[in-house]
Design an enzyme around this catalytic site. Structure first.
Site, PDB file in Angstrom:
ATOM      1  N   ASP A   1       0.890  -1.163   0.000  1.00  0.00           N
ATOM      2  CA  ASP A   1       0.000   0.000   0.000  1.00  0.00           C
ATOM      3  C   ASP A   1       0.925   1.208   0.000  1.00  0.00           C
ATOM      4  O   ASP A   1       1.748   1.372   0.908  1.00  0.00           O
ATOM      5  CB  ASP A   1      -0.870  -0.033   1.267  1.00  0.00           C
ATOM      6  CG  ASP A   1      -1.844   1.123   1.332  1.00  0.00           C
ATOM      7  OD1 ASP A   1      -1.543   2.207   0.768  1.00  0.00           O
ATOM      8  OD2 ASP A   1      -2.908   0.961   1.954  1.00  0.00           O
TER       9      ASP A   1
ATOM     10  N   ASN B   1       2.434   3.599 -10.471  1.00  0.00           N
ATOM     11  CA  ASN B   1       1.181   3.616 -11.228  1.00  0.00           C
ATOM     12  C   ASN B   1      -0.042   3.786 -10.320  1.00  0.00           C
ATOM     13  O   ASN B   1      -1.067   4.310 -10.757  1.00  0.00           O
ATOM     14  CB  ASN B   1       1.092   2.293 -12.018  1.00  0.00           C
ATOM     15  CG  ASN B   1      -0.303   2.006 -12.482  1.00  0.00           C
ATOM     16  OD1 ASN B   1      -0.796   2.631 -13.430  1.00  0.00           O
ATOM     17  ND2 ASN B   1      -0.987   1.078 -11.809  1.00  0.00           N
TER      18      ASN B   1
ATOM     19  N   SER C   1       1.553   9.642 -14.840  1.00  0.00           N
ATOM     20  CA  SER C   1       0.839  10.900 -14.631  1.00  0.00           C
ATOM     21  C   SER C   1      -0.457  10.806 -15.420  1.00  0.00           C
ATOM     22  O   SER C   1      -1.207   9.831 -15.316  1.00  0.00           O
ATOM     23  CB  SER C   1       1.741  12.047 -15.102  1.00  0.00           C
ATOM     24  OG  SER C   1       1.064  13.256 -15.146  1.00  0.00           O
TER      25      SER C   1
ATOM     26  N   TYR D   1      -8.229  16.064  -8.780  1.00  0.00           N
ATOM     27  CA  TYR D   1      -7.425  15.062  -9.491  1.00  0.00           C
ATOM     28  C   TYR D   1      -6.329  15.733 -10.333  1.00  0.00           C
ATOM     29  O   TYR D   1      -5.160  15.355 -10.275  1.00  0.00           O
ATOM     30  CB  TYR D   1      -8.325  14.195 -10.375  1.00  0.00           C
ATOM     31  CG  TYR D   1      -7.561  13.186 -11.205  1.00  0.00           C
ATOM     32  CD1 TYR D   1      -6.869  12.148 -10.596  1.00  0.00           C
ATOM     33  CD2 TYR D   1      -7.515  13.278 -12.597  1.00  0.00           C
ATOM     34  CE1 TYR D   1      -6.156  11.216 -11.355  1.00  0.00           C
ATOM     35  CE2 TYR D   1      -6.813  12.349 -13.358  1.00  0.00           C
ATOM     36  CZ  TYR D   1      -6.138  11.323 -12.736  1.00  0.00           C
ATOM     37  OH  TYR D   1      -5.422  10.408 -13.476  1.00  0.00           O
TER      38      TYR D   1
ATOM     39  N   LYS E   1      -2.051  15.404 -10.396  1.00  0.00           N
ATOM     40  CA  LYS E   1      -1.215  15.007 -11.538  1.00  0.00           C
ATOM     41  C   LYS E   1      -0.291  16.151 -11.981  1.00  0.00           C
ATOM     42  O   LYS E   1       0.817  15.893 -12.457  1.00  0.00           O
ATOM     43  CB  LYS E   1      -2.093  14.507 -12.693  1.00  0.00           C
ATOM     44  CG  LYS E   1      -2.810  13.190 -12.375  1.00  0.00           C
ATOM     45  CD  LYS E   1      -1.835  12.043 -12.076  1.00  0.00           C
ATOM     46  CE  LYS E   1      -2.516  10.716 -11.843  1.00  0.00           C
ATOM     47  NZ  LYS E   1      -1.593   9.607 -11.531  1.00  0.00           N
TER      48      LYS E   1
HETATM   49  N1  LIG Z   1      -7.747   5.197 -16.784  1.00  0.00           N
HETATM   50  C1  LIG Z   1      -7.491   6.414 -17.224  1.00  0.00           C
HETATM   51  O1  LIG Z   1      -8.240   6.990 -18.030  1.00  0.00           O
HETATM   52  C2  LIG Z   1      -6.234   7.116 -16.782  1.00  0.00           C
HETATM   53  C3  LIG Z   1      -5.814   8.232 -17.496  1.00  0.00           C
HETATM   54  C4  LIG Z   1      -4.668   8.899 -17.087  1.00  0.00           C
HETATM   55  C5  LIG Z   1      -3.951   8.440 -16.000  1.00  0.00           C
HETATM   56  N2  LIG Z   1      -4.377   7.349 -15.314  1.00  0.00           N
HETATM   57  C6  LIG Z   1      -3.586   6.906 -14.165  1.00  0.00           C
HETATM   58  O2  LIG Z   1      -3.234   5.554 -14.341  1.00  0.00           O
HETATM   59  C7  LIG Z   1      -2.956   4.972 -13.073  1.00  0.00           C
HETATM   60  C8  LIG Z   1      -3.632   3.617 -12.994  1.00  0.00           C
HETATM   61  O3  LIG Z   1      -5.034   3.787 -13.023  1.00  0.00           O
HETATM   62  P1  LIG Z   1      -6.014   2.827 -13.845  1.00  0.00           P
HETATM   63  O4  LIG Z   1      -6.661   3.658 -14.859  1.00  0.00           O
HETATM   64  O5  LIG Z   1      -5.313   1.588 -14.265  1.00  0.00           O
HETATM   65  O6  LIG Z   1      -7.123   2.537 -12.725  1.00  0.00           O
HETATM   66  P2  LIG Z   1      -7.441   1.260 -11.832  1.00  0.00           P
HETATM   67  O7  LIG Z   1      -7.777   0.098 -12.687  1.00  0.00           O
HETATM   68  O8  LIG Z   1      -8.447   1.755 -10.857  1.00  0.00           O
HETATM   69  O9  LIG Z   1      -6.072   0.954 -11.086  1.00  0.00           O
HETATM   70  C9  LIG Z   1      -5.613   1.757 -10.026  1.00  0.00           C
HETATM   71  C10 LIG Z   1      -4.665   0.947  -9.210  1.00  0.00           C
HETATM   72  O10 LIG Z   1      -4.166   1.766  -8.133  1.00  0.00           O
HETATM   73  C11 LIG Z   1      -4.249   0.984  -6.957  1.00  0.00           C
HETATM   74  N3  LIG Z   1      -4.257   1.741  -5.718  1.00  0.00           N
HETATM   75  C12 LIG Z   1      -5.159   2.636  -5.278  1.00  0.00           C
HETATM   76  N4  LIG Z   1      -4.810   3.057  -4.057  1.00  0.00           N
HETATM   77  C13 LIG Z   1      -3.664   2.416  -3.724  1.00  0.00           C
HETATM   78  C14 LIG Z   1      -2.797   2.413  -2.595  1.00  0.00           C
HETATM   79  N5  LIG Z   1      -3.039   3.156  -1.512  1.00  0.00           N
HETATM   80  N6  LIG Z   1      -1.678   1.637  -2.628  1.00  0.00           N
HETATM   81  C15 LIG Z   1      -1.415   0.854  -3.691  1.00  0.00           C
HETATM   82  N7  LIG Z   1      -2.211   0.785  -4.773  1.00  0.00           N
HETATM   83  C16 LIG Z   1      -3.313   1.564  -4.770  1.00  0.00           C
HETATM   84  C17 LIG Z   1      -5.509   0.165  -7.126  1.00  0.00           C
HETATM   85  O11 LIG Z   1      -5.482  -0.896  -6.209  1.00  0.00           O
HETATM   86  P3  LIG Z   1      -6.780  -1.532  -5.529  1.00  0.00           P
HETATM   87  O12 LIG Z   1      -7.171  -2.639  -6.454  1.00  0.00           O
HETATM   88  O13 LIG Z   1      -6.299  -2.014  -4.208  1.00  0.00           O
HETATM   89  O14 LIG Z   1      -7.810  -0.449  -5.415  1.00  0.00           O
HETATM   90  C18 LIG Z   1      -5.344  -0.270  -8.566  1.00  0.00           C
HETATM   91  O15 LIG Z   1      -4.450  -1.352  -8.669  1.00  0.00           O
HETATM   92  C19 LIG Z   1      -3.441   5.985 -12.023  1.00  0.00           C
HETATM   93  O16 LIG Z   1      -2.321   6.682 -11.515  1.00  0.00           O
HETATM   94  C20 LIG Z   1      -4.329   6.920 -12.827  1.00  0.00           C
HETATM   95  O17 LIG Z   1      -4.367   8.227 -12.276  1.00  0.00           O
HETATM   96  C21 LIG Z   1      -5.504   6.666 -15.680  1.00  0.00           C
END
Ligand SMILES: NC(=O)c1ccc[n+]([C@@H]2O[C@H](COP(=O)([O-])OP(=O)(O)OC[C@H]3O[C@@H](n4cnc5c(N)ncnc54)[C@H](OP(=O)(O)O)[C@@H]3O)[C@@H](O)[C@H]2O)c1
Length: 271
Positions: free
Chosen positions: A53, A80, A131, A145, A149
């Site tokens: 975590d 990530n 990011s 948010y 970032k």
């Molecule tokens: N999807 C998009 O459109 C998008 C666009 C730009 C940037 N991003 C960035 O991409 C990254 C990954 O997001 P995603 O889109 O793949 O979403 P996601 O499927 O919700 O994955 C987020 C991950 O972060 C983990 N997490 C949350 N809080 C945490 C903590 N305290 N310690 C460790 N892990 C934690 C979650 O774990 P749990 O399973 O335990 O909750 C999950 O594995 C993020 O930084 C997000 O801001 C996403």
């Protein structure tokens, strides 16, 4: 020698896709997540799932100690783990804002601080921070948010200077909207039962958010970009990745006067 990588937030979305992508390319992957029971075992070979975590410094330390007993050298870490939320700033609570910063900003910093002695000792290592295109431009109703970032962007750009002397690289991955739990589970996070003044604006723009989600790129596209950043040996800081609309918008943000760009966002999103 087989290269090694540690990824945070590898239980789903971009983190999971990245773990699988590197494992398929024969890297040894430490796929870390808050709860390893959430791990979807798509690619068992080359992947070591571990609990981490990013808000818990002791767990980060334990995890790094374990990894560095297993391997002599960690080559890359990918920060990530992160989440976002939609809604009017006025309706957000201090706890909601704090927890977003605790993961997206301070969590990333915690992990980097723990790995730096190892990277310095090796005179090598690469830090890849996930990011967002939203770290370089903004949409309405994502202010908290975006602020996390933008913090990741400024922090990484500056950190890059001081670590270069130690042979340590810093890179930024800037995804546009990507298929993951983040976007599919996205609800209005900041709302109020007593203040209704934002309701019509939030509901109207929420429809636009859902239209954008329909054009999301697969998580695997971001994983490919992270792989490129990890292997291209370039001194390049920023790696945007997204659908053509996101990339065009980003380009316009960089070349248009800000006043014009803001007008463009208003007409596209608020109309
Ligand atoms: N999807 C998009 O459109 C998008 C666009 C730009 C940037 N991003 C960035 O991409 C990254 C990954 O997001 P995603 O889109 O793949 O979403 P996601 O499927 O919700 O994955 C987020 C991950 O972060 C983990 N997490 C949350 N809080 C945490 C903590 N305290 N310690 C460790 N892990 C934690 C979650 O774990 P749990 O399973 O335990 O909750 C999950 O594995 C993020 O930084 C997000 O801001 C996403």
């Amino acid at each position: 020698m087989r290269r090694t990588i540690l990824i945070t937030g590898a239980s789903s979305g971009i983190g999971l896709a990245t773990a699988n992508y590197f494992a398929k390319n024969n890297w040894l992957v430490f796929a870390t997540m808050r709860n390893s029971e959430h791990y979807v075992n798509n690619q068992v070979e080359n992947i070591v799932p571990l609990e981490l975590d990013v808000t818990d410094k002791q767990k980060i330390k334990n995890c790094m100690d374990f990894v560095l007993k297993k391997v002599d050298k960690l080559d890359v870490i990918v920060n990530n783990a992160g989440f976002g939320g939609y809604g009017a700033f006025e309706l957000s609570t201090p706890d909601q804002r704090q927890s977003m910063y605790d993961v997206n900003v301070f969590g990333m910093m915690n992990v980097i601080q723990e790995i730096l002695p190892h990277f310095r000792a090796n005179n090598s290592g690469l830090i890849i921070n996930v990011s967002s295109i939203g770290g370089l431009m903004t949409y309405p109703l994502y202010s908290v948010y975006h602020s996390t970032k933008w913090a990741v962007e400024g922090f990484s750009e500056s950190l890059n200077f001081e670590l270069k002397h130690f042979g340590i690289g810093v890179k930024l991955i800037e995804p546009g909207v990507t298929k993951s739990n983040f976007v599919y589970g996205a609800q209005i996070m900041f709302k109020s039962n007593t203040v209704g003044d934002y309701d019509s604006y939030m509901n109207k723009l929420y429809l636009k958010v859902n239209e954008t989600v329909a054009r999301a790129i697969p998580s695997g596209k971001v994983a490919e970009k992270i792989f490129e950043a990890a292997t291209d040996n370039k001194e390049k800081l920023r790696y945007p990745v997204g659908n053509s609309q996101s990339l065009i918008l980003l380009k316009l943000r960089q070349i248009l006067p800000l006043k014009l760009f803001i007008k463009l966002i208003r007409t596209r999103i608020e109309k």
